[in-house]
Design a protein around this motif. Structure first.
Motif, PDB file in Angstrom:
ATOM      1  N   ARG A 116      79.776   3.444  -2.640  1.00  0.00           N
ATOM      2  CA  ARG A 116      79.152   3.659  -1.333  1.00  0.00           C
ATOM      3  C   ARG A 116      78.616   2.368  -0.731  1.00  0.00           C
ATOM      4  O   ARG A 116      78.077   1.502  -1.424  1.00  0.00           O
ATOM      5  CB  ARG A 116      78.010   4.673  -1.463  1.00  0.00           C
ATOM      6  CG  ARG A 116      77.321   5.036  -0.140  1.00  0.00           C
ATOM      7  CD  ARG A 116      76.331   6.172  -0.350  1.00  0.00           C
ATOM      8  NE  ARG A 116      75.753   6.588   0.930  1.00  0.00           N
ATOM      9  CZ  ARG A 116      74.463   6.539   1.240  1.00  0.00           C
ATOM     10  NH1 ARG A 116      73.588   6.093   0.343  1.00  0.00           N
ATOM     11  NH2 ARG A 116      74.019   6.931   2.418  1.00  0.00           N
ATOM     12  N   ALA A 130      75.993   2.187   2.262  1.00  0.00           N
ATOM     13  CA  ALA A 130      75.185   3.176   2.965  1.00  0.00           C
ATOM     14  C   ALA A 130      75.222   3.008   4.479  1.00  0.00           C
ATOM     15  O   ALA A 130      75.057   1.902   5.000  1.00  0.00           O
ATOM     16  CB  ALA A 130      73.740   3.105   2.478  1.00  0.00           C
ATOM     17  N   HIS A 190      74.274   6.362   6.394  1.00  0.00           N
ATOM     18  CA  HIS A 190      73.328   7.429   6.711  1.00  0.00           C
ATOM     19  C   HIS A 190      72.557   7.783   5.440  1.00  0.00           C
ATOM     20  O   HIS A 190      73.144   8.240   4.463  1.00  0.00           O
ATOM     21  CB  HIS A 190      74.052   8.677   7.232  1.00  0.00           C
ATOM     22  CG  HIS A 190      74.637   8.517   8.595  1.00  0.00           C
ATOM     23  ND1 HIS A 190      75.753   7.758   8.834  1.00  0.00           N
ATOM     24  CD2 HIS A 190      74.241   9.026   9.792  1.00  0.00           C
ATOM     25  CE1 HIS A 190      76.042   7.805  10.129  1.00  0.00           C
ATOM     26  NE2 HIS A 190      75.139   8.573  10.732  1.00  0.00           N
ATOM     27  N   GLY A 191      71.264   7.568   5.476  1.00  0.00           N
ATOM     28  CA  GLY A 191      70.452   7.891   4.313  1.00  0.00           C
ATOM     29  C   GLY A 191      70.322   6.718   3.369  1.00  0.00           C
ATOM     30  O   GLY A 191      71.196   5.850   3.284  1.00  0.00           O
ATOM     31  N   ASN A 224      72.001  10.761  -2.346  1.00  0.00           N
ATOM     32  CA  ASN A 224      72.909  10.373  -1.261  1.00  0.00           C
ATOM     33  C   ASN A 224      74.233   9.817  -1.763  1.00  0.00           C
ATOM     34  O   ASN A 224      75.167   9.625  -0.981  1.00  0.00           O
ATOM     35  CB  ASN A 224      72.232   9.352  -0.349  1.00  0.00           C
ATOM     36  CG  ASN A 224      71.134   9.973   0.484  1.00  0.00           C
ATOM     37  OD1 ASN A 224      71.143  11.173   0.736  1.00  0.00           O
ATOM     38  ND2 ASN A 224      70.169   9.161   0.908  1.00  0.00           N
ATOM     39  N   HIS A 282      77.872   9.681  -3.391  1.00  0.00           N
ATOM     40  CA  HIS A 282      79.011  10.604  -3.402  1.00  0.00           C
ATOM     41  C   HIS A 282      79.518  10.744  -4.845  1.00  0.00           C
ATOM     42  O   HIS A 282      79.309   9.833  -5.651  1.00  0.00           O
ATOM     43  CB  HIS A 282      80.152  10.053  -2.550  1.00  0.00           C
ATOM     44  CG  HIS A 282      79.815   9.855  -1.107  1.00  0.00           C
ATOM     45  ND1 HIS A 282      80.736  10.005  -0.088  1.00  0.00           N
ATOM     46  CD2 HIS A 282      78.664   9.493  -0.488  1.00  0.00           C
ATOM     47  CE1 HIS A 282      80.178   9.741   1.072  1.00  0.00           C
ATOM     48  NE2 HIS A 282      78.909   9.416   0.851  1.00  0.00           N
ATOM     49  N   HIS A 335      79.851  14.645  -2.884  1.00  0.00           N
ATOM     50  CA  HIS A 335      78.965  15.725  -2.470  1.00  0.00           C
ATOM     51  C   HIS A 335      79.701  17.050  -2.624  1.00  0.00           C
ATOM     52  O   HIS A 335      80.880  17.159  -2.276  1.00  0.00           O
ATOM     53  CB  HIS A 335      78.533  15.536  -1.013  1.00  0.00           C
ATOM     54  CG  HIS A 335      77.616  14.367  -0.826  1.00  0.00           C
ATOM     55  ND1 HIS A 335      76.304  14.381  -1.234  1.00  0.00           N
ATOM     56  CD2 HIS A 335      77.829  13.137  -0.282  1.00  0.00           C
ATOM     57  CE1 HIS A 335      75.741  13.224  -0.942  1.00  0.00           C
ATOM     58  NE2 HIS A 335      76.651  12.450  -0.376  1.00  0.00           N
ATOM     59  N   SER A 371      71.190  16.200   0.513  1.00  0.00           N
ATOM     60  CA  SER A 371      71.158  14.768   0.796  1.00  0.00           C
ATOM     61  C   SER A 371      70.816  14.558   2.259  1.00  0.00           C
ATOM     62  O   SER A 371      70.733  15.510   3.044  1.00  0.00           O
ATOM     63  CB  SER A 371      72.516  14.121   0.481  1.00  0.00           C
ATOM     64  OG  SER A 371      73.452  14.425   1.510  1.00  0.00           O
ATOM     65  N   THR A 425      72.797  12.433   4.021  1.00  0.00           N
ATOM     66  CA  THR A 425      74.019  11.789   4.495  1.00  0.00           C
ATOM     67  C   THR A 425      74.713  12.635   5.557  1.00  0.00           C
ATOM     68  O   THR A 425      74.482  13.846   5.667  1.00  0.00           O
ATOM     69  CB  THR A 425      75.022  11.571   3.345  1.00  0.00           C
ATOM     70  OG1 THR A 425      75.515  12.850   2.913  1.00  0.00           O
ATOM     71  CG2 THR A 425      74.360  10.864   2.174  1.00  0.00           C
ATOM     72  N   ASP A 426      75.585  11.975   6.308  1.00  0.00           N
ATOM     73  CA  ASP A 426      76.449  12.708   7.227  1.00  0.00           C
ATOM     74  C   ASP A 426      77.594  13.394   6.476  1.00  0.00           C
ATOM     75  O   ASP A 426      78.165  14.380   6.937  1.00  0.00           O
ATOM     76  CB  ASP A 426      76.998  11.778   8.311  1.00  0.00           C
ATOM     77  CG  ASP A 426      77.763  10.588   7.745  1.00  0.00           C
ATOM     78  OD1 ASP A 426      77.515  10.207   6.591  1.00  0.00           O
ATOM     79  OD2 ASP A 426      78.593  10.004   8.471  1.00  0.00           O
ATOM     80  N   THR A 427      77.921  12.897   5.307  1.00  0.00           N
ATOM     81  CA  THR A 427      79.076  13.372   4.539  1.00  0.00           C
ATOM     82  C   THR A 427      78.962  14.838   4.142  1.00  0.00           C
ATOM     83  O   THR A 427      79.953  15.575   4.130  1.00  0.00           O
ATOM     84  CB  THR A 427      79.250  12.519   3.270  1.00  0.00           C
ATOM     85  OG1 THR A 427      79.397  11.155   3.641  1.00  0.00           O
ATOM     86  CG2 THR A 427      80.439  12.969   2.444  1.00  0.00           C
ATOM     87  N   GLU A 428      77.756  15.287   3.827  1.00  0.00           N
ATOM     88  CA  GLU A 428      77.598  16.599   3.198  1.00  0.00           C
ATOM     89  C   GLU A 428      78.016  17.758   4.101  1.00  0.00           C
ATOM     90  O   GLU A 428      78.272  18.866   3.618  1.00  0.00           O
ATOM     91  CB  GLU A 428      76.143  16.784   2.739  1.00  0.00           C
ATOM     92  CG  GLU A 428      75.993  17.827   1.661  1.00  0.00           C
ATOM     93  CD  GLU A 428      74.561  17.963   1.164  1.00  0.00           C
ATOM     94  OE1 GLU A 428      74.304  18.905   0.382  1.00  0.00           O
ATOM     95  OE2 GLU A 428      73.689  17.162   1.568  1.00  0.00           O
TER      96      GLU A 428
END
Length: 587
Positions: free
Chosen positions: A73, A75, A77-78, A84, A86, A88, A123, A125-128
């Motif tokens: 990662r 970073a 977001h977060g 946070n 990955h 996720h 988390s 993050t935007d990923t989740e």
């Protein structure tokens, strides 16, 4: 930016994923994680830190299962936390995702998932949002393909992700960010970079924008976002991108600096007719813009000097990230010469998109001929310097500069006649004994501020030298045009200040010596980079005497070495400077 991996195999995948993540760590090294599907569930292990250290702590490579995903990662977001990191999982733990890029509307999607689907996020993050959207749509259709198509319709932004489903299927999705399918004898691997491919992979498919690939039972199918079967081409991986190692060197940065006597000889080593087509393209253009980011932007400034001085060709350099604010001034039907080591830089690709809307034709200079930028160009010339892992560009910079000299020479019908063997020999001479630069690094290891000055074509070299120093030593460094000292920077000169003066014996020499006297009168220390000694220098770093117009090619070497050895003295890993990534694929 972040590195993403997904591997389907007939053997345990975790050790292979961990090894591949180590190779791609230059793309992101805040945290790392692996998820593997075993007989009953998707298991996840992740932690903060570098791959080797995290793996030593939690033994990601001991996980068992024949399909899995992995991630390092950078970073966006977060914060940098285990939560946070990955991969996720969705709320049901039936889908795991690793992601590169940015989901611009993640806050809106998160609220919807929380309100209407009772999703609990773990988390910041935007990923989740991705695995949870996939879960929502998969539970509706019970079809992976349909779930992916519905999910991508909801996502806004530039991204690539790999999703691992509990039913054994794996999906790779590309929207602007790079994604590659590697094909082995019994393995299929999704990755953001060919460097991540294991040794037994020698064929790849470059997934096109707005496409996704589904891997099931060791077979793959590629679709566009509307679900139609997509055409694709299988390509061979260049040999110099396979099995990349540090060799005898402690760091990739050192290896890449010391490779330059060889890489300068093959820079832009294309078919002569192909290079001539590029030259003709530039010559016939009414207006040429040159763009890049970071080091590649400094190259664009050098292009302006070379093309205007030696070829009488008017060009304008534009920083890639500033193109959107300059677009109203772009002349229609002009040419954009886009420069990027990776060919995946988000800012450069956006600049290309902007100029295409003005009907500009695109030329490019890249280190990967299969990159998005190369595929988006009418003509693209390769650096041919092999993979560059160190975050600070070194051999790619000199290769880029060499290509500019070759183009300028053809534009002026051979007026430059550069003998690159002479340049290579000059590199070898400077690199054969670095003891004086190592002594300098010891002497200045505690400095907080450093200035690098140059005039004319040496000014962008001063900017590049300062960039190298700030990138990997964390010393505040600033490149300054020599004549601008008296317009502000002299106020900062005192006995604690060090100034590097790029001062070869050419038409800028006398003016630079005057600047040296101005600096010395304020009690600052001067480091002279020159083929000619001067008693005013506190430190003299000698460069070989060479033809006057070739000095920019060689004066960058001592600046790279100063940055490298200063990083070592300051106990900093030069390969992985904090907060930076090699390929900046997000805006």
């Amino acid at each position: 930016m972040c590195s993403i991996l997904g591997l389907s195999s007939d053997r345990d995948v975790a050790p292979i994923i961990v090894d591949s993540l180590k190779k791609m760590e230059y793309r992101g090294y805040d945290s790392v994680g692996v998820a593997v599907k075993n007989e009953s569930e998707i298991s996840v292990k992740k932690g903060v830190g570098k791959v080797k250290d995290v793996n030593n702590d939690i033994q990601m490579d001991k996980m068992q299962g024949h399909s899995g995903i992995g991630h390092t990662r950078w970073a966006t977001h977060g914060g940098v936390t285990v939560e946070n990191a990955h991969p996720h999982l969705c709320n049901s733990s039936s889908i795991g995702v690793v992601h590169n890029g940015i989901i611009e509307n993640y806050a809106e999607l998160r609220k919807d998932l929380e309100k209407n689907h009772n999703v609990v996020f773990k988390s910041s993050t935007d990923t989740e949002v991705i695995p949870n959207l996939l879960q929502v749509y998969f539970e509706k259709s019970h079809d992976v393909k349909r779930a992916v198509m519905d999910t991508v319709q909801r996502l806004k932004g530039h991204y690539a992700f790999v999703a691992l489903f509990k039913n054994g299927e794996m999906v790779g999705v590309r929207n602007h960010e790079p994604l590659i399918l590697g094909i082995g004898e019994n393995d299929l691997l999704l990755t953001s970079d060919v460097i991540g491919l294991p040794e037994n992979f020698n064929s790849v498919v470059y997934i096109d924008n707005n496409q996704f690939v589904i891997i099931d039972d060791h077979k793959h199918k590629i679709y566009d976002f509307q679900g139609h079967a997509a055409q694709f081409a299988i390509k061979k991986i260049p040999k110099n991108y396979q099995n990349v190692t540090k060799g005898e060197y402690e760091y990739f940065t050192a290896k890449e600096i010391f490779e330059q006597p060889d890489t300068i000889l093959v820079a832009g080593d294309e078919d002569n007719d192909y290079l001539q087509k590029i030259v003709d393209f530039i010559r016939d253009s009414d207006y040429v813009y040159v763009t890049g980011s970071g080091t590649s932007y400094h190259i664009s400034v050098i292009a302006k000097y070379l093309f205007s001085r030696f070829a009488g060709k008017k060009v304008e350099h534009v920083m890639a990230s500033e193109m959107k604010y300059s677009s109203r001034y772009i002349i229609p039907n002009s040419t954009l010469f886009a420069i990027s080591q990776s060919g995946e830089s988000a800012d450069v690709l956006e600049a290309v998109s902007i100029c295409k809307k003005k009907n500009a034709k695109i030329l490019s200079m890249v280190n990967s001929k299969n990159s998005a930028l190369a595929r988006d160009s009418v003509f693209s010339i390769g650096l041919n310097c092999g993979p560059e892992i160190g975050v600070a560009a070194t051999k790619s910079f000199t290769s880029q500069m060499a290509i500019l000299y070759k183009i300028a020479d053809k534009l002026c019908d051979g007026c430059l006649a550069v003998d690159f063997k002479t340049v290579s020999d000059a590199y070898a001479k400077m690199l054969s004994d670095t003891s004086k630069i190592q002594e300098l690094a010891k002497a200045i290891k505690d400095i907080q501020n450093l200035f690098v000055i140059g005039r004319g074509i040496h000014y962008p070299i001063s900017k590049e030298g300062a960039l190298k120093i700030k990138e990997i030593t964390y010393v505040h460094a600033e490149g300054i045009a020599g004549g601008e000292l008296k317009h502000g920077p002299l106020a900062l000169m005192d006995s604690s200040t060090y100034v590097i003066v790029i001062n070869p014996d050419d038409d800028s020499y006398v003016d630079n010596i005057s600047s040296v006297h101005e600096i010395k009168s304020r009690e600052a220390k001067v480091i002279g980079i020159s083929n000619k000694p001067d008693p005013s220098y506190d430190y003299w770093i000698q460069i070989p005497t060479i033809r006057e117009d070739l000095y920019p090619l060689i004066e960058i070497i001592p600046l790279q070495l100063i940055a490298y050895y200063l990083a070592l003295e300051r106990k900093i890993d030069p390969d992985y400077p904090k907060n930076l990534a090699k390929s900046v694929t997000v805006k």
